[in-house]
Design an enzyme around this catalytic site. Structure first.
Site, PDB file in Angstrom:
ATOM      1  CG  ASN A  90      -0.223  -0.207   2.515  1.00  0.00           C
ATOM      2  OD1 ASN A  90       0.479  -1.204   2.682  1.00  0.00           O
ATOM      3  ND2 ASN A  90      -0.374   0.705   3.463  1.00  0.00           N
ATOM      4  CB  CYS A 126      -3.656   2.990   9.188  1.00  0.00           C
ATOM      5  SG  CYS A 126      -4.976   2.369   8.133  1.00  0.00           S
ATOM      6  CB  SER A 139     -10.760  -2.807   1.570  1.00  0.00           C
ATOM      7  OG  SER A 139     -11.460  -1.728   2.147  1.00  0.00           O
ATOM      8  CB  THR A 174     -28.788  -7.218   8.564  1.00  0.00           C
ATOM      9  OG1 THR A 174     -29.671  -7.813   9.521  1.00  0.00           O
ATOM     10  CG2 THR A 174     -29.561  -6.863   7.304  1.00  0.00           C
TER      11      THR A 174
END
Length: 751
Positions: A159, A334, A207, A245
């Site tokens: 990344n 991050c 992702s 859900t």
């Protein structure tokens, strides 16, 4: 127009993905677990997206689970593999002793390994797989360790650097090993042909928000036959492997992105992306002399560039690009807020300065050529702004005029540059090794001669770079022989235009501690006091070279030489106070007050300091503390948001707005019609020049500082308040959060 080049952190949502998400919310809003028609429609949509993903990723008979994102997928994969290992061990099988992960993996991977390894009681050794200078895994090392591994975690592409892993080579290195294999596929989605089922990959998390889908949706591939332990138990959704859900709007949006991958129109071919990346690379090289790329482009994604520029910090470059409305990052989003050197580049073994100064530029496969064209134009403008500030290039030019006093800081240590534009002469006080190249370039660029390079004392926490700076500028020196602290032997004072600089011995912190007094005649404007007096502290006197019994008289001698309000420029400033005064420090430091008012004699001050400094630890920069700090005044400045600023300007039209960004940032910003608003451009590095004029303002006059994000302006406001002007404010969030379209505010600030 914002030029967004931080796609490896996140991407905007594709228009068709937004439309699909909204349709799922308004039309196909059913619960896919319901058996009525509305629920069946939702189920059909979800199954169609899953089928498309399986086709694109080549999953074969493997499963694809919808998750909230890559972190959940990583957690599920690691938990599943480690639980299976524990079951094997409980059954008496050998599982090896190692859990391996690539040294350049996203931190989510080693943290997950450590977490579940401990919770499951496996207590296996977690070890990083070394990488080479090219960022690729050491396959020979991996081959040797693979027989002892229970789980191996690698990534499809990094990344930060964009380096593409040799997945076929890794698979070969794992030949014969029973280890599970997880591949982080986040940066590979839509950019690499992963062929999941064709390899022995057991788990692969993805992702959506890295490829134009919303945040909160992801996928986890599980090879056919690989064990799965649900991270979330509950209603039994996803075949009882991931309860909860389903995120139907996210799934619908992801489906639209996957459909775009198949349409052959929305996303650019790898060859086109590589050509555009090369254009950006060429532009960067031309704009920033000496720029180096931190990873070989030949084995990197065609959408990622990671680079560093000698002498320029990543923060400086990020501020520069941001001022030009070009969004880049210093590495992983991050960990960017921690401002630490890139662990990815450290693992690769690049020089430390590259790891500390790295900048990542990344774009997505839906990028357009006009955006690349505009990005190149703005990068060139950024390079020109730095050249104008003499931060790059070596050709002598006029550049932005030097301010009489400029401060530079490295890990709390201060270096001061005194300059006289009329005579083109300068003095450097307390030089730092990290700044020598920058100072040399600046003085040559501005065609300044060097009167002296001075130290305020013999330093204990760092090596003086005075001799190195003098050696780098032999043709600029105006004096020959100097004493141990750099003062020219043939003069008692240094003349800087209309001002003079003279010495004042202040032994205590060290035997040779010296203050340098800048002013006209007996009127001292600024005293450069080294570590004798710092904001919130007195220089420690427990060194072998200290003279603790001399400190009290030195402080009184200093007070006698100064006028009320004379600014003190310290050698260390751990809390970004910039400058102080003796009266300000006496109000916060009882020992200083006692020394100045006579309640403490020399022995009393020395004894009290010795007790106070006992067991003094390292600073937050892990450097030697040069003084024991005490509470030093307000810890925060009042913040104003856009509405609060508007109200303040209405009630106080005399308010002063101060832009504390650096000149290279201000040069790239547009200045609208400011009307009657008073605005000053005062970079934080020259704040000390303007403190006296702000302190002389009427007490009720507001001074509002602003910058890009609110960090630097908060420092400036805090410093001014500490010195006694209570009406000092910071603009919350800086220009980054400024509502540019709010009526009535355009004339208040740069936009």
């Amino acid at each position: 127009m914002e030029i967004y080049l931080d796609a490896n952190a996140t991407t905007p949502v594709l228009p068709q993905a937004r439309a699909a998400a909204l349709a799922a919310m308004s039309d196909d809003f059913g619960n896919p677990s319901s058996i009525h028609s509305t629920g069946l429609k939702a189920r059909a949509l979800m199954d169609a997206v899953r089928a498309r993903a399986q086709r694109l990723l080549g999953t074969g008979g493997g499963q694809l689970l919808f998750t909230s994102g890559a972190t959940e997928g990583i957690q599920t994969a690691v938990l599943s593999a480690l639980r299976a290992l524990r079951e094997r061990r409980d059954a008496g099988e050998s599982i090896g002793s190692l859990l391996l992960y690539g040294a350049t993996e996203h931190k989510a991977v080693p943290e997950a390994l450590k977490h579940w390894n401990e919770l499951l009681g496996l207590n296996l050794e977690v070890r990083a797989i070394p990488v080479g200078l090219d960022g690729r895994h050491d396959l020979a090392w991996l081959s040797l360790q693979a027989p002892r591994a229970g789980l191996v975690c690698t990534m499809a592409a990094n990344n930060e650097t964009g380096v593409i892993s040799d997945l076929d080579g890794i698979e070969q290195a794992l030949s014969g090993s029973r280890a599970f294999w997880m591949v982080d596929g986040v940066q590979g989605l839509g950019k690499l042909d992963l062929r999941l089922a064709a390899r022995r990959i057991d788990y692969a998390p993805f992702s959506g928000h890295k490829l134009y889908a919303p945040k909160g949706i992801g996928l986890l591939y599980v090879r056919e036959g690989a064990p799965v332990t649900p991270l979330l138990a509950g209603g039994g959704q996803e075949g009882a492997l991931r309860s909860g859900t389903e995120n139907m709007s996210g799934i619908a949006a992801l489906g639209a992105v996957l459909a775009a991958l198949e349409d052959g129109q929305t996303f650019r071919e790898p060859a086109t992306l590589a050509r555009w990346r090369d254009r950006l690379a060429e532009t960067l090289l031309a704009a920033f002399p000496g720029l180096v790329f931190n990873a070989p482009l030949a084995v990197s994604l065609p959408t990622t560039l990671n680079f560093a520029v000698p002498g320029l910090s990543s923060k400086l470059l990020l501020d520069l690009f941001d001022a030009a409305d070009v969004r880049v990052s210093g590495g992983s989003a991050c960990s960017a807020a921690k401002a630490l050197p890139s662990f990815v580049l450290q693992a690769m073994g690049v020089p430390e300065w590259q790891a500390a100064s790295a900048v990542r530029l990344s774009f997505g496969p839906a990028v357009t050529e006009p955006l690349i064209d505009e990005a190149c134009a703005r990068i060139r403008a950024c390079g020109e702004a730095l050249r104008e500030s003499c931060l790059t290039g070596t050709v002598a030019q006029e550049g932005t005029p030097l301010t009489p006093i400029t401060r530079y800081v490295v890990d709390g240590a201060c270096c001061w540059l005194l300059a006289d534009p009329a005579s083109r002469t300068a003095v450097v006080i307390d030089p730092l090794p990290e700044l020598n190249e920058r100072l040399e370039r600046l003085l040559r660029c501005q065609d300044y001669r060097l009167l002296a390079v001075l130290d305020t004392h013999s330093h204990g926490d760092h090596a003086s770079s005075a001799e190195g700076l003098r050696a780098a500028l032999p043709d600029r020196l105006l004096h020959g022989e100097v004493d141990a602290l750099g003062w020219p032997m043939d003069t008692e004072q240094l003349v800087l235009g209309e001002q003079t600089l003279r010495r004042l011995p202040v032994p205590g912190h060290t035997a040779d501690s010296t203050a340098y007094l800048l002013g006209k005649g007996s009127q001292v404007r600024v005293a450069f006091v080294g570590d004798t007096v710092m904001p919130g502290a007195l220089g420690r006197t427990d060194f072998p070279v200290s003279e603790p019994l001399a400190l009290r008289d030195s402080l009184r001698r200093l007070a006698d030489a100064l006028q009320p309000g004379t600014l003190l420029a310290p050698g260390h400033d751990y809390e970004n106070r910039f400058a102080t005064t003796l009266s300000t420090e006496a109000a916060h430091q009882p020992l200083l007050a006692g020394a100045l008012n006579g309640s403490l004699d020399a022995l009393g001050l020395a004894s009290a300091k010795a007790e106070f400094e006992r067991g003094l630890g390292l600073t937050e920069y892990q450097t030697m503390a040069c003084g024991a700090r005490v509470c030093s005044g307000p810890e925060a400045a009042p913040e104003l948001d856009a509405r609060g600023l508007r109200l303040l300007l209405r009630t106080h039209p005399e308010a002063l707005l101060v832009d504390v960004r650096e000149p290279y940032e201000q040069r790239l910003s547009l200045l609208p019609d400011l009307g009657a608003v008073q605005l000053q451009a005062v970079p934080l590095s020259v704040l000390i020049e303007h403190l006296p004029e702000w302190l002389a303002l009427p007490a009720e006059t507001p001074v509002v500082f602003f910058c890009r994000s609110g960090n630097r302006s908060e420092q400036a406001a805090r410093a001014l308040r500490r010195l006694g002007h209570d009406e000092a404010y910071t603009l919350a969030g800086g220009l980054a959060l400024w509502p540019q379209c709010e009526p009535g505010l355009e004339a208040a600030l740069y936009v």
